[in-house]
Design a protein around this motif. Structure first.
Motif, mmCIF file in Angstrom:
data_model
loop_
_atom_site.group_PDB
_atom_site.id
_atom_site.type_symbol
_atom_site.label_atom_id
_atom_site.label_comp_id
_atom_site.label_asym_id
_atom_site.label_seq_id
_atom_site.Cartn_x
_atom_site.Cartn_y
_atom_site.Cartn_z
ATOM 1 N N ALA A 420 0.838 -1.207 0.000
ATOM 2 C CA ALA A 420 0.000 0.000 0.000
ATOM 3 C C ALA A 420 0.873 1.257 0.000
ATOM 4 O O ALA A 420 0.610 2.214 -0.740
ATOM 5 C CB ALA A 420 -0.932 -0.005 1.212
ATOM 6 N N LYS A 427 -4.774 0.458 2.511
ATOM 7 C CA LYS A 427 -4.706 -0.975 2.818
ATOM 8 C C LYS A 427 -6.051 -1.646 2.545
ATOM 9 O O LYS A 427 -6.104 -2.810 2.136
ATOM 10 C CB LYS A 427 -4.309 -1.173 4.287
ATOM 11 N N ILE A 430 -6.325 -2.729 -1.046
ATOM 12 C CA ILE A 430 -5.477 -3.911 -1.328
ATOM 13 C C ILE A 430 -6.142 -5.155 -0.733
ATOM 14 O O ILE A 430 -6.158 -6.218 -1.356
ATOM 15 C CB ILE A 430 -4.071 -3.720 -0.718
#
Length: 611
Positions: A420, A427, A430
């Motif tokens: 990230a 995050k 992801i």
């Protein structure tokens, strides 16, 4: 095999036996773990995934439940290192720092009939000759200068048996011809090549010679490093495969490294032999190198007996980084965890040790181990321009396919955070991508599992498992076990003139009766490990198997009587089976008269059996 200068007396064998613990010896070759009363590990004599090799410390014996090998400490060394019994006694004594009188030492002056033994002797002699040329002659001066420039001490040169093959076509050839080695063996040895006329000449010329040993320390091959850099030939030349050298099974320096591998709990895989030697010089002595670009299943199996952690330490330059990535993609064996020791400044291990010193390299080897995922993410980053959107997506895709393999939630969170940060995204975004990838993988796994279940169901229907031993042989096995462990059973059988049906059990029983008649043997309590020394290999295997059976501490008299009767009546049971077979055939051809005779025989045999 080597002959003994003097026959080893029983007193010396007894001394070595009394001072040796089989667990200490086998632990040098196999990673043993306690399970119940015994210790278990992966068998060193065949490949297996589940430990079936057992060591009974109380009886000082080993047995593999899978391949059937078994015996005492001397049998283990004989099998492991291809040694005779006297050689195994000496080897075990030396392992335990028990002084061996000179007259019992193995004599190495004679070549023996076996081709493998002759080749081992030839390689040992060739190594001595190359070492002598390097250290004691003017011919070796340039090679010695090269080694000193690489900061190899005399002790290190001696430890690795390094030598020099001079630029001479027939120095080694003449050396062996003078010792009457026949041409067929010379051709098999791998020490020579031949020209167009079929004439032999020395394979290694003008090369620093590094001996390659097997796990027991026997020299089985050479690696020769060219001295003339301008020569249009390979920098390194290894021996071809022979009867004693299989490159897929061999790991350079394993014999020197295995003690440290077990103690440190990991092995370091280097790219080249000189890297291993340089690391050893720097005090990092748990390093090995393979003979090729990747570890074979056989090499991994050998390592799995010693450790469950492999750290890759290849060169730090671009080709070295590529080789490390390739190695990590090939090292998928789930018996191991993996790590990477990255050499800074694009140096190889030898260069780093010489420029930075021993202490820095030791610190790198012990404390600088990266996880494979950390190395791989850095490797991907090298190949992409993260300012470019297309490259960003490719980097993300490849990174997620590595992160999804991780099991630890903490580790997953840590590397999701790193990716990230690299891509300047959240995050959460992801993790969504990661969840989608997990769903794809799960669907594929379910499809694969369905195929596996169907295949296993078919296999289960078509396979039938037969019991390993019939009633007769079970009776023989249990009866012999009790006869070995309880003198009154033994005496009772001897008094009756009892005979086993199968010859292997009878042989062990006869040997047992002879063994207990010796003056210095305690008839009340047989030392099974010592008793094994009088048996041949197959009977040692069988005795170890019997002694490893899960038996109660005591027998009962009825049980012993039943075993004896089963064995005595086995002839009658065989007759019953034969009569029944003849009855079937008589019925098929309609021979009523024969059927009547056979039924009468059947009734008579059954009556005798019931009595």
């Amino acid at each position: 095999m080597t002959a003994m200068a003097t026959r080893i007396p029983q007193e010396f064998i007894d001394e070595v036996t009394s001072k040796t613990n089989i667990v200490d010896v086998i632990s040098k070759y196999v990673q043993l773990k306690k399970s119940g009363k015994n210790l278990f590990g992966l068998c060193p004599f065949h490949e297996e995934r589940t430990p079936s090799f057992s060591v009974a410390e109380d009886k000082q014996i080993f047995h593999c439940f899978s391949c059937g090998r078994g015996g005492n400490v001397y049998k283990f060394i004989m099998e492991m290192e291809n040694k005779t019994f006297p050689e195994a006694v000496i080897e075990v004594a030396q392992m335990g720092n028990i002084s061996v009188p000179d007259q019992y030492e193995a004599s190495n002056t004679q070549y023996q009939n076996s081709d493998s033994q002759t080749l081992l002797k030839m390689y040992a002699d060739a190594a001595k000759l190359y070492s002598h040329i390097l250290t004691k002659t003017e011919n070796g001066t340039p090679a010695m200068k090269y080694l000193k420039n690489r900061e190899l001490s005399d002790d290190l040169i001696q430890t690795f048996g390094i030598g020099y093959a001079p630029n001479n076509n027939n120095l080694l050839l003449q050396f062996f011809k003078d010792r009457d080695i026949n041409e067929d063996i010379l051709r098999k040895s791998g020490l020579f090549a031949e020209n167009q006329e079929g004439e032999l000449f020395d394979r290694f010329r003008d090369r620093v010679m590094i001996p390659i040993t097997d796990e027991s320390g026997n020299i089985i091959a050479f690696s020769g490093r060219i001295l003339d850099k301008a020569a249009s030939t390979a920098k390194y030349m290894n021996s071809p495969e022979t009867e004693i050298f299989n490159k897929g099974k061999t790991l350079f320096n394993l014999n020197n490294a295995k003690k440290e591998i077990r103690e440190k709990g990991n092995v370091i895989l280097f790219e080249g032999f000189m890297d291993v030697i340089s690391a050893y010089k720097a005090g990092v002595t748990n390093g090995v190198a393979s003979m090729g670009t990747s570890l074979t299943d056989q090499q991994l199996y050998v390592l799995s007996r010693l450790t469950d952690k492999i750290n890759v330490c290849y060169d730090g330059d671009d080709p070295g980084v590529e080789a490390t990535y390739r190695a990590l993609t090939q090292l998928t064996d789930e018996r191991f965890t993996y790590g990477v020791i990255s050499i800074p400044d694009k140096k190889d291990p030898d260069e780093y040790i010489r420029s930075e010193g021993f202490e820095k390299f030791q610190n790198l080897a012990n404390n600088g181990v990266q996880t494979p995922i950390a190395f791989i993410l850095n490797y991907f980053k090298r190949n992409y321009n993260l300012n470019n959107e297309h490259d960003q997506l490719e980097f993300l895709n490849q990174s997620l396919h590595e992160i999804v393999k991780l099991q630890s939630p903490v580790e997953i969170d840590m590397y999701v955070g790193k990716v990230a940060d690299e891509m300047h995204v959240s995050k959460e975004a992801i993790n969504k991508e990661l969840d989608a990838l997990r769903r794809q993988i799960k669907i594929q796994e379910l499809a694969n599992n369905y195929k596996d279940v169907q295949q296993k169901a078919v296999a289960a229907v078509t396979s039938t498992v037969k019991p390993k031993y019939n009633r007769l042989e079970k009776s023989e096995r249990y009866l012999l076990y009790w006869a070995i462990n309880f003198p009154e059973v033994r005496i009772n059988l001897k008094g009756e003139g009892f005979k086993f049906v199968h010859q292997n059990y009878q042989r062990i029983f006869d040997a047992l009766l002879s063994y207990v008649e010796q003056d210095d043997i305690d008839d009340d309590e047989i030392n099974v490990s010592d008793f094994m020394n009088v048996l041949d290999n197959d009977d040692k295997n069988l005795l170890a198997e019997l002694e490893m059976m899960n038996m109660p501490d005591e027998y009962n008299d009825q049980e012993i009587d039943d075993y004896i009767n089963n064995i005595k009546n086995s002839d009658l049971e065989t007759q019953l089976a034969e009569i029944n077979e003849q009855l079937k055939k008589a019925a098929m051809v309609g021979d009523n008269k024969l059927q009547m005779e056979l039924v009468k025989q059947l009734v008579d045999v059954r009556r005798i059996l019931s009595n």
